[in-house]
Write a protein that holds these residues in place. Sequence first.
Motif, PDB file in Angstrom:
ATOM      1  N   ALA A  34       0.829  -1.209   0.000  1.00  0.00           N
ATOM      2  CA  ALA A  34       0.000   0.000   0.000  1.00  0.00           C
ATOM      3  C   ALA A  34       0.864   1.258   0.000  1.00  0.00           C
ATOM      4  N   LEU A  35       1.931   1.239   0.790  1.00  0.00           N
ATOM      5  CA  LEU A  35       2.848   2.373   0.828  1.00  0.00           C
ATOM      6  C   LEU A  35       3.551   2.551  -0.512  1.00  0.00           C
ATOM      7  N   THR A  36       3.906   1.453  -1.152  1.00  0.00           N
ATOM      8  CA  THR A  36       4.540   1.514  -2.469  1.00  0.00           C
ATOM      9  C   THR A  36       3.617   2.169  -3.490  1.00  0.00           C
ATOM     10  N   GLY A  37       2.325   1.862  -3.416  1.00  0.00           N
ATOM     11  CA  GLY A  37       1.367   2.496  -4.319  1.00  0.00           C
ATOM     12  C   GLY A  37       1.303   3.999  -4.122  1.00  0.00           C
ATOM     13  N   ALA A  38       1.321   4.444  -2.853  1.00  0.00           N
ATOM     14  CA  ALA A  38       1.275   5.886  -2.571  1.00  0.00           C
ATOM     15  C   ALA A  38       2.546   6.578  -3.052  1.00  0.00           C
ATOM     16  N   ILE A  39       3.687   5.941  -2.821  1.00  0.00           N
ATOM     17  CA  ILE A  39       4.960   6.524  -3.280  1.00  0.00           C
ATOM     18  C   ILE A  39       5.001   6.566  -4.806  1.00  0.00           C
ATOM     19  N   GLY A  40       4.501   5.518  -5.439  1.00  0.00           N
ATOM     20  CA  GLY A  40       4.441   5.515  -6.903  1.00  0.00           C
ATOM     21  C   GLY A  40       3.575   6.640  -7.437  1.00  0.00           C
ATOM     22  N   THR A  41       2.460   6.895  -6.768  1.00  0.00           N
ATOM     23  CA  THR A  41       1.592   8.011  -7.168  1.00  0.00           C
ATOM     24  C   THR A  41       2.333   9.330  -7.061  1.00  0.00           C
ATOM     25  N   LEU A  42       3.054   9.520  -5.960  1.00  0.00           N
ATOM     26  CA  LEU A  42       3.820  10.753  -5.755  1.00  0.00           C
ATOM     27  C   LEU A  42       4.863  10.941  -6.859  1.00  0.00           C
ATOM     28  N   ILE A  43       5.623   9.899  -7.145  1.00  0.00           N
ATOM     29  CA  ILE A  43       6.698  10.004  -8.134  1.00  0.00           C
ATOM     30  C   ILE A  43       6.140  10.287  -9.525  1.00  0.00           C
ATOM     31  N   LEU A  44       5.110   9.555  -9.924  1.00  0.00           N
ATOM     32  CA  LEU A  44       4.549   9.733 -11.265  1.00  0.00           C
ATOM     33  C   LEU A  44       3.903  11.106 -11.434  1.00  0.00           C
ATOM     34  N   CYS A  45       3.247  11.604 -10.397  1.00  0.00           N
ATOM     35  CA  CYS A  45       2.644  12.945 -10.476  1.00  0.00           C
ATOM     36  C   CYS A  45       3.719  14.016 -10.614  1.00  0.00           C
ATOM     37  N   GLU A  46       4.842  13.849  -9.907  1.00  0.00           N
ATOM     38  CA  GLU A  46       5.928  14.821 -10.007  1.00  0.00           C
ATOM     39  C   GLU A  46       6.626  14.734 -11.361  1.00  0.00           C
ATOM     40  N   VAL A  47       6.750  13.528 -11.900  1.00  0.00           N
ATOM     41  CA  VAL A  47       7.327  13.373 -13.242  1.00  0.00           C
ATOM     42  C   VAL A  47       6.446  14.062 -14.282  1.00  0.00           C
ATOM     43  N   TYR A  48       5.140  13.937 -14.124  1.00  0.00           N
ATOM     44  CA  TYR A  48       4.216  14.619 -15.041  1.00  0.00           C
ATOM     45  C   TYR A  48       4.397  16.133 -14.976  1.00  0.00           C
ATOM     46  N   LYS A  49       4.696  16.651 -13.794  1.00  0.00           N
ATOM     47  CA  LYS A  49       4.929  18.094 -13.660  1.00  0.00           C
ATOM     48  C   LYS A  49       6.147  18.540 -14.458  1.00  0.00           C
ATOM     49  N   LEU A  50       7.168  17.684 -14.542  1.00  0.00           N
ATOM     50  CA  LEU A  50       8.358  18.026 -15.331  1.00  0.00           C
ATOM     51  C   LEU A  50       7.984  18.260 -16.789  1.00  0.00           C
ATOM     52  N   PHE A  51       7.146  17.396 -17.328  1.00  0.00           N
ATOM     53  CA  PHE A  51       6.699  17.571 -18.710  1.00  0.00           C
ATOM     54  C   PHE A  51       5.812  18.813 -18.838  1.00  0.00           C
ATOM     55  N   SER A  52       5.023  19.103 -17.813  1.00  0.00           N
ATOM     56  CA  SER A  52       4.170  20.295 -17.844  1.00  0.00           C
ATOM     57  C   SER A  52       5.015  21.554 -17.861  1.00  0.00           C
ATOM     58  N   ARG A  53       6.086  21.567 -17.067  1.00  0.00           N
ATOM     59  CA  ARG A  53       6.967  22.743 -17.039  1.00  0.00           C
ATOM     60  C   ARG A  53       7.637  22.946 -18.388  1.00  0.00           C
ATOM     61  N   ARG A  54       8.099  21.853 -18.999  1.00  0.00           N
ATOM     62  CA  ARG A  54       8.740  21.967 -20.312  1.00  0.00           C
ATOM     63  C   ARG A  54       7.755  22.481 -21.353  1.00  0.00           C
ATOM     64  N   TYR A  55       6.532  22.011 -21.293  1.00  0.00           N
ATOM     65  CA  TYR A  55       5.504  22.465 -22.241  1.00  0.00           C
ATOM     66  C   TYR A  55       5.206  23.945 -22.040  1.00  0.00           C
TER      67      TYR A  55
END
Length: 199
Positions: free
Chosen positions: A128-149
Amino acid sequence: INALILSATTLMVFVWALDFYIGKFKVRDILEAVEVDLENGISTTTDALGAARTCAFISLVWSENVRAYTSRSFTEPVYLDMFGNKSMQYAIGFAQLALYVALFTPVLSTQVFELFGTKLGWEGWVAALTGAIGTLILCEVYKLFSRRYDRKLLPVQERGNDTDDDSENTSVTSTDSNKKKIHRSVAHYTTDNTLFAQL
């Protein structure tokens, strides 16, 4: 996008939990195992299914709390002014309290919510903790693409604004020129009428 990420991580945790607790993750296989348990008067598969559901539920709640922090900005990192909103901290704290009440309160957990926090085992909590951490990491990675755009889009917007300014200046210049022509025409007309009157 964040909601899709949360859904994907929770689903992956649930699939893992089904395989870990039951040994199956196909609906047909699980239903067949439940029927066999009912015929034999046992609830092994049902209890294991409850543990898998509990694991996914915990992951969902934790991931949603994480998403509340990441969604404060579409481009800025999650750690910037992370605890600035006190009302948000109270809301997340209440959500955590409600989670553990639902997991560990007798009758309420097993009979109402059909959750089995006491039977989960440390593996389920880690998943369950791994799922929450995965959500955090993927959401932050998406922000990187948003900033570049956003950085690519900004020069285009600036060029568009410059074009609009040039159009406004051209329009003003054209209007001033037309006004001058009108004034000259009126003056010429007035002069002609004055000369005609004198004649």
